[in-house]
Design a protein around this motif. Sequence first.
Motif, PDB file in Angstrom:
ATOM      1  N   ARG A 223       5.369  -3.316  -7.442  1.00 57.41           N
ATOM      2  CA  ARG A 223       4.170  -3.596  -6.650  1.00 57.41           C
ATOM      3  C   ARG A 223       3.504  -4.895  -7.112  1.00 57.41           C
ATOM      4  NH1 ARG A 223      -0.693  -4.876  -5.657  1.00 57.41           N
ATOM      5  NH2 ARG A 223      -2.144  -3.518  -4.564  1.00 57.41           N
ATOM      6  N   GLU A 224       3.383  -5.078  -8.427  1.00 57.27           N
ATOM      7  CA  GLU A 224       2.765  -6.295  -8.952  1.00 57.27           C
ATOM      8  C   GLU A 224       3.621  -7.523  -8.651  1.00 57.27           C
ATOM      9  OE1 GLU A 224       2.075  -5.550 -13.066  1.00 57.27           O
ATOM     10  OE2 GLU A 224       0.305  -4.291 -12.697  1.00 57.27           O
TER      11      GLU A 224
ATOM     12  N   VAL B 180       4.630   0.412 -10.166  1.00 49.78           N
ATOM     13  CA  VAL B 180       3.630  -0.588 -10.523  1.00 49.78           C
ATOM     14  C   VAL B 180       4.253  -1.960 -10.788  1.00 49.78           C
ATOM     15  CG1 VAL B 180       3.619  -0.057 -13.010  1.00 49.78           C
ATOM     16  CG2 VAL B 180       1.578  -1.044 -11.918  1.00 49.78           C
TER      17      VAL B 180
ATOM     18  N   ASN C  80       0.822  -1.206   0.000  1.00 52.88           N
ATOM     19  CA  ASN C  80       0.000   0.000   0.000  1.00 52.88           C
ATOM     20  C   ASN C  80       0.862   1.265   0.000  1.00 52.88           C
ATOM     21  OD1 ASN C  80      -2.328  -1.562   0.087  1.00 52.88           O
ATOM     22  ND2 ASN C  80      -2.405  -1.562   2.316  1.00 52.88           N
TER      23      ASN C  80
ATOM     24  N   GLN D  50       3.033  -8.360  -5.056  1.00 55.00           N
ATOM     25  CA  GLN D  50       1.726  -8.982  -4.865  1.00 55.00           C
ATOM     26  C   GLN D  50       1.745 -10.451  -5.282  1.00 55.00           C
ATOM     27  OE1 GLN D  50      -0.898  -7.522  -3.313  1.00 55.00           O
ATOM     28  NE2 GLN D  50      -1.819  -9.561  -3.397  1.00 55.00           N
TER      29      GLN D  50
ATOM     30  N   ASP E 277       2.019   1.836  -3.454  1.00 59.92           N
ATOM     31  CA  ASP E 277       0.905   2.322  -4.267  1.00 59.92           C
ATOM     32  C   ASP E 277       0.858   3.853  -4.285  1.00 59.92           C
ATOM     33  OD1 ASP E 277      -0.069  -0.075  -5.148  1.00 59.92           O
ATOM     34  OD2 ASP E 277      -1.583  -0.279  -3.587  1.00 59.92           O
ATOM     35  N   GLU E 278       1.242   4.460  -3.143  1.00 63.57           N
ATOM     36  CA  GLU E 278       1.169   5.911  -3.038  1.00 63.57           C
ATOM     37  C   GLU E 278       2.191   6.613  -3.940  1.00 63.57           C
ATOM     38  OE1 GLU E 278      -1.336   6.797  -1.759  1.00 63.57           O
ATOM     39  OE2 GLU E 278      -1.871   5.636  -0.002  1.00 63.57           O
TER      40      GLU E 278
END
Length: 219
Positions: free
Chosen positions: A63-64, A60, A50, A67, A53-54
Motif C-alpha cells: 500500500r505504501e 501495508v 483503499n 501511494q 487498506d481493508e
Amino acid sequence: MKSCSTSPEEGWRKRWPEIRLAVKELSLLQHEDQKAPTMAFLCVSKLLVNVLDEIGPTMVVLREDMQRNIERVEEIYLSNPSIFSSLEEVLQSDVDSGLARKGDSFSQAVLWLARSLNFSLALLEQLVKDSDASLALVVEEAYQLTIKPWHGWISRAAYKVAMKLIPEREDFVALLMKQEQDYDALKSDIKEFVSLFKPLLDEIQAILKKFRLDRLKST
C-alpha cells in the motif's frame, strides 16, 4: 478528463464501495479515444489503495509503495497535464532523457504501480472465482500470478512475514461492502470492474513492453 477527487455528488461517493466507484470512473473512458490515460490510471489506483487498506497490516508495504508511486506519477502529470495526459508520453519523456531505468524515475513508478494494480485485479478475480477459499489463499494465488516473478529475495521475505497477518475472508468482504450492498452485488461490481479495467492494464503493459521496461525486477 476531470479529476477523480472532486464531484458534485460527494454524498454517494461516501456511501458507495470503492469497487463501484472504480467502475463509474472506468465507465467514463468508454467515450474517450485516448489510450492509457494518466488520469484514469491515477483515479483507479487511489480507489484500489483503499481496497488494500481493508486487508490490514498485511498489505501495508504494498500500500505504501502504491501511494509513493501514485504521488510520483501525479507529480509529472500535474507539471503539464496537456503533455502528460497519456502514460505513453510519461514513459517517452523518461526514455528521451535517459532516466527510464533509474530507481526513482517516473517510468519505474508507472511500472510498479501497474504491477500492484495487476495484483489487486487478480486478488478480486480470485475472490469471486472461489467463494470457499480463505483470504490467505486468495492473496497467495494473486501474488504468485502477478508480483512474485518480479520480486527479489528481500521483497519475497517481507511478503512471507506479512502473510501471517491476513484477516478472515468474511471480515474482508464485509469491509468491502458499504451501505445498501450485499455479497451478490459486490461480486457483480467486481466482475464489471475486471471487464473494464483489464483492457486498460493490457494497454499499459503493451506500452511498457514497447519501451523494454516490462521485465525489470526489484531486490
